[in-house]
Design an enzyme around this catalytic site. Structure first.
Site, PDB file in Angstrom:
ATOM      1  N   TYR A 151      54.772  65.065  48.139  1.00 24.67           N
ATOM      2  CA  TYR A 151      54.402  64.807  46.740  1.00 24.67           C
ATOM      3  C   TYR A 151      55.372  65.531  45.811  1.00 24.67           C
ATOM      4  CZ  TYR A 151      51.305  65.511  42.595  1.00 24.67           C
ATOM      5  OH  TYR A 151      50.753  65.582  41.343  1.00 24.67           O
ATOM      6  N   PRO A 167      52.542  70.190  34.212  1.00 25.56           N
ATOM      7  CA  PRO A 167      51.196  70.730  34.017  1.00 25.56           C
ATOM      8  C   PRO A 167      50.706  71.549  35.193  1.00 25.56           C
ATOM      9  CG  PRO A 167      51.176  68.304  34.171  1.00 25.56           C
ATOM     10  CD  PRO A 167      52.556  68.762  34.507  1.00 25.56           C
TER      11      PRO A 167
END
Ligand SMILES: NC(=O)C1=CN([C@@H]2O[C@H](COP(=O)(O)OP(=O)(O)OC[C@H]3O[C@@H](n4cnc5c(N)ncnc54)[C@H](OP(=O)(O)O)[C@@H]3O)[C@@H](O)[C@H]2O)C=CC1
Ligand SMILES: C[C@H]1O[C@H](OP(=O)(O)OP(=O)(O)OC[C@H]2O[C@@H](n3cnc4c(=O)[nH]c(N)nc43)[C@H](O)[C@@H]2O)[C@@H](O)[C@@H](O)C1=O
Length: 361
Positions: free
Chosen positions: A137, A164
């Site tokens: 990922y 984030p």
């Protein structure tokens, strides 16, 4: 962005996308372009090509991705790298070809090195090896940031990347296995409390509203109990126990999704990609902006905070057969704070709000 600008929010039903949509509507943006996944599969390049050519959005918030917690990332490694590369390549490339004025790409703090100096500054990206559980990922996300950067440098696009921290809020994923820690613990302790009170009506309502794989809400109570124990919620000798994965020692930073959306809109309204780039280094590693609170908490303390807020009085059992992941990943938010943005929601209030939301939805 102008009030009439055509703004495409990709992933508008997810945790972040739904908060961005709410934030845009609140600020008076009306020309919003929204497509569900069944209407537009962003991993299908032909569909994405047609969509961008027909719709010609002015601005794009790319909040569609394959997302999950530590175990989902570690289990579905191929899906996480493949789907994320496909989605972001298609959306970024057709945004460029169709002259999108500005695009926002979302990275994640889990893509900084596993043993990153703390707090993590933007320039620490790509300075060391990654955490194994989410490496596929992370590599897809790093590729996304570098795709935006490369299109900006070669083609003069205006694509901004943000980084984030761990997020939570309305429309989060509350799956017991595939979700992130905060929603998982809310649901586990909600079910644990119901089990303490033998409130089978509530347990069956919960399973009916959000199915748990392999559990039929109409089964006998003993069967449901047996199956729930596989997800870490059990009752023995009248005492209820909820499982917490790992040692409880990892530290995590949590940001309310609506604060995250506010930061994204703030950045899209005020910044251009050049504002986020270093001017003095040929070795560009920090073309993104961290978004976080700058404060973290251990999983142990988080679990106890959620336990208190929910009113679960049973035991917490730490399962060291489950991964801890990165031990600390606290963002340095000085870049964003210096631009004039700060989060508003603190964690205790956020937990109360999300538990309220969960019970009502
Ligand atoms: N949640 C977190 O803690 C963090 C999230 N992020 C990033 O924020 C972004 C949004 O994450 P989050 O809101 O949590 O994720 P969610 O899973 O809540 O939402 C993702 C959205 O993407 C959509 N989507 C997925 N695949 C496709 C596809 N092939 N075509 C069209 N739409 C698709 C989903 O649609 P559907 O619901 O129909 O499947 C869903 O609406 C991601 O880039 C993520 O990496 C970054 C840091 C932390
Ligand atoms: C946002 C970020 O999310 C992922 O990283 P993560 O921060 O490790 O994610 P997490 O929320 O799943 O876990 C945080 C910590 O909490 C512990 N933990 C305890 N009990 C439960 C539990 O019940 N569920 C989960 N999921 N974790 C638990 C868990 O063992 C870990 O130590 C990345 O893969 C990556 O995809 C990414 O971007």
């Amino acid at each position: 962005m102008e009030p009439g600008s055509k703004i495409y929010v990709a992933g508008h039903r997810g945790l972040v996308g739904s908060a961005i949509l709410k934030g845009l509507k609140k600020r008076g943006y009306k020309n919003l372009l929204l497509k569900t996944r069944s209407e537009l599969d962003l991993s299908d390049s032909e569909m994405v090509r047609q969509f961008f050519e027909e719709q010609k959005p002015d601005y794009v918030f790319l909040a569609a991705a394959k997302v999950g917690g530590i175990v989902a990332n570690n289990t579905y490694r191929a899906d996480f790298i493949h789907e994320n590369l496909m989605i972001q390549n298609n959306v970024i490339h057709y945004s460029y070809l169709n002259k999108v004025k500005k695009l926002l790409f979302l990275g994640s703090t889990c893509i900084y090195p596993k043993n990153c100096p703390q707090p993590m500054k933007e320039e620490y990206l790509l300075t060391d090896t990654l955490e194994y559980t989410n490496e596929p990922y992370a590599i897809a996300k790093i590729a996304g940031i570098k795709t935006c950067e490369s299109y900006n440098l070669q083609y003069g696009t205006n694509f901004i990347s943000v980084m984030p921290t761990n997020l939570y809020g309305p429309n989060d994923n509350f799956d017991l296995e595939k979700s992130h820690v905060l929603p998982a613990l809310i649901r586990k302790m909600h079910l644990g409390k119901a089990l303490e009170n033998d409130n089978w009506e509530l347990i069956k309502k919960d399973i009916g509203a959000l199915p748990i794989e392999g559990i039929d809400q109409n089964s006998e109570e003993v069967e449901i109990l047996e199956k729930l124990s596989k997800f870490g919620i059990s009752k023995k000798g009248g005492k209820v126990q909820v499982e917490i994965w790992g040692s409880g020692k990892p530290m995590r930073e949590f940001l309310w999704s609506e604060d995250m959306a506010d930061a994204c809109i703030f950045i899209m309204e005020r910044l251009n990609f050049k504002d986020t780039y270093p001017s003095d280094t040929p070795e560009i590693r920090n073309t993104h902006i961290n978004i976080g609170t700058g404060e973290d908490i251990s999983i142990f303390d988080l679990a106890n905070l959620i336990k208190d807020k929910i009113g679960f009085t049973g035991n917490l059992f730490y399962n060291d057969q489950k991964p801890d992941g990165t031990l600390k990943k606290l963002t340095d938010v000085s870049k964003l704070n210096a631009l004039g943005w700060k989060h508003t929601m603190d964690l205790p209030n956020g937990i109360e709000q999300i538990y309220d939301w969960y019970q009502k939805s």
